[in-house]
Design an enzyme around this catalytic site. Structure first.
Site, short mmCIF file in Angstrom:
data_model
loop_
_atom_site.label_atom_id
_atom_site.label_comp_id
_atom_site.label_asym_id
_atom_site.label_seq_id
_atom_site.Cartn_x
_atom_site.Cartn_y
_atom_site.Cartn_z
CE LYS A 195 29.77 -41.55 13.05
NZ LYS A 195 30.22 -40.17 12.92
CG ASP A 245 27.66 -38.68 9.53
OD1 ASP A 245 28.52 -38.52 8.63
OD2 ASP A 245 27.89 -38.49 10.73
O1 C5P Z 1 24.79 -32.09 7.37
P1 C5P Z 1 24.57 -32.03 8.85
O2 C5P Z 1 23.28 -31.37 9.21
O3 C5P Z 1 24.77 -33.34 9.51
O4 C5P Z 1 25.74 -31.08 9.42
C1 C5P Z 1 25.64 -30.40 10.64
C2 C5P Z 1 26.63 -29.22 10.67
O5 C5P Z 1 27.97 -29.73 10.71
C3 C5P Z 1 26.61 -28.35 9.44
O6 C5P Z 1 25.70 -27.30 9.55
C4 C5P Z 1 28.04 -27.82 9.38
O7 C5P Z 1 28.21 -26.76 10.29
C5 C5P Z 1 28.86 -28.97 9.91
N1 C5P Z 1 29.45 -29.85 8.87
C6 C5P Z 1 30.50 -29.37 8.09
N2 C5P Z 1 31.07 -30.21 7.15
C7 C5P Z 1 30.62 -31.49 6.98
C8 C5P Z 1 29.55 -31.97 7.78
C9 C5P Z 1 28.98 -31.12 8.72
O8 C5P Z 1 30.93 -28.23 8.23
N3 C5P Z 1 31.23 -32.28 6.10
#
Ligand code: C5P
Length: 306
Positions: free
Chosen positions: A25, A152
């Site tokens: 992406k 994502d």
């Molecule tokens: O959801 P994912 O595991 O991909 O996100 C990784 C980290 O990125 C989360 O623990 C958070 O700290 C941060 N994050 C966030 N807001 C989002 C996506 C991710 O704060 N919209």
């Protein structure tokens, strides 16, 4: 790439195999609006999948459990791997937790690049399992499962060109972006996503991308108007990294890129080119100083059964 080869099917289809392509992406825009009560951030992003990606092979096995292997030594093979997590969610959702699944990931997408490598693999696992076990889940069902795996992952289920809001899971299809060439280059360092979010919380972000303008430019198929609107609020957050990001952007623009920007939480940077020749010579120059530099093209949405 969609092929199902039944090697030795029995009642549980053990030995069946499918391959899936997990396209990386890129963010054409990335805006962070606010921190939410659940700790995540509300975002607005225009995202695009590309022809550069990982190749996954999924196989059923008569030995219960999920087994993951990858071609990158430092990518974990256990629950920390988003592909593993996706397979577990899928088997839980279809009530088949004793099923034996083997997943091999032939990696190309660099780690710590902001190119959704782990999320693309997780989405490919969900699509692949759906075909392998012939569960016929629709796109929306797969996206719901994907949300539980990571922010994502839902976008990577269908890919193509989309507007993403919320944590990244609220998706709106956009028309496909015009034909072009993308040069993607990753500097030697990686950026920690949670750290970058913490830094942005402490900052007063003054400049935001013109998301509406980007959507209009995509609708009009106007590559130039798109290129001047590529913007990522994370780009200015990490002082230590600004110089090398700016250096790569400089080389991309000097070689005729219409625009250049960092993707996601970085550290990969990409340039948008109209001419393939310019993209090729730029990649050659960047390749002398950076170990990861590739040319790609935008890809369209995946097809799903009705
Ligand atoms: O959801 P994912 O595991 O991909 O996100 C990784 C980290 O990125 C989360 O623990 C958070 O700290 C941060 N994050 C966030 N807001 C989002 C996506 C991710 O704060 N919209």
């Amino acid at each position: 790439m969609k092929e199902t080869v039944f090697i030795n099917s029995d009642q549980k289809n053990n030995g069946a195999e499918v391959t899936e392509f997990a396209g990386a992406k890129l963010n054409l825009t990335l805006d962070v609006l606010s921190k939410r009560e659940d700790g995540y951030h509300d975002m607005v992003m225009v995202m695009q999948t590309i022809s550069l990606g990982d190749r996954l092979v999924l196989r059923t096995s008569d030995k219960p459990g999920i087994r993951v292997s990858t071609s990158f030594r430092y990518v974990p093979n256990d629950e920390r791997n988003l592909g593993y997590k996706a397979a577990k969610e899928f088997l839980q959702a279809v009530g088949d937790e004793q099923r034996g699944i083997e997943i091999h990931m032939e990696k190309t997408i660099p780690v710590g690049a902001g190119m959704a490598g782990g999320s693309a693999d997780a989405a490919a696992v969900l699509r692949g399992m759906n075909r392998l076990l012939d569960t016929r889940m629709r796109r929306e069902e797969l996206e719901k499962l994907a949300e539980r795996v990571g922010s994502d992952v839902a976008f990577c289920i269908a890919g193509g060109t989309s507007l993403a809001r919320g944590r990244g899971e609220l998706l709106e299809d956009l028309p496909p972006m015009p034909e072009c060439f993308l040069v993607v280059c990753k500097p030697g360092f990686s950026i920690s996503t949670p750290e970058l979010f913490r830094k942005i919380d402490r900052m007063n972000v003054r400049s935001h991308p013109d998301t509406e303008g980007m959507i209009k430019a995509i609708g009009a198929g106007d590559l130039r108007e798109m290129a001047i609107r590529m913007y990522n609020v994370f780009e200015d957050v990490d002082d230590r990294r600004i110089r090398s990001i700016a250096e790569i952007k400089g080389v991309l623009l000097d070689h005729g890129a219409l625009g250049a920007v960092m993707t996601g939480t970085g550290s990969a940077v990409f340039g948008l080119f109209h001419e393939e020749e310019n993209a090729r010579s730029c990649c050659e120059v960047l390749g002398k100083n950076y170990s990861f530099c590739r040319i790609a093209v935008p890809t369209g949405k995946q097809a799903f059964p009705e």
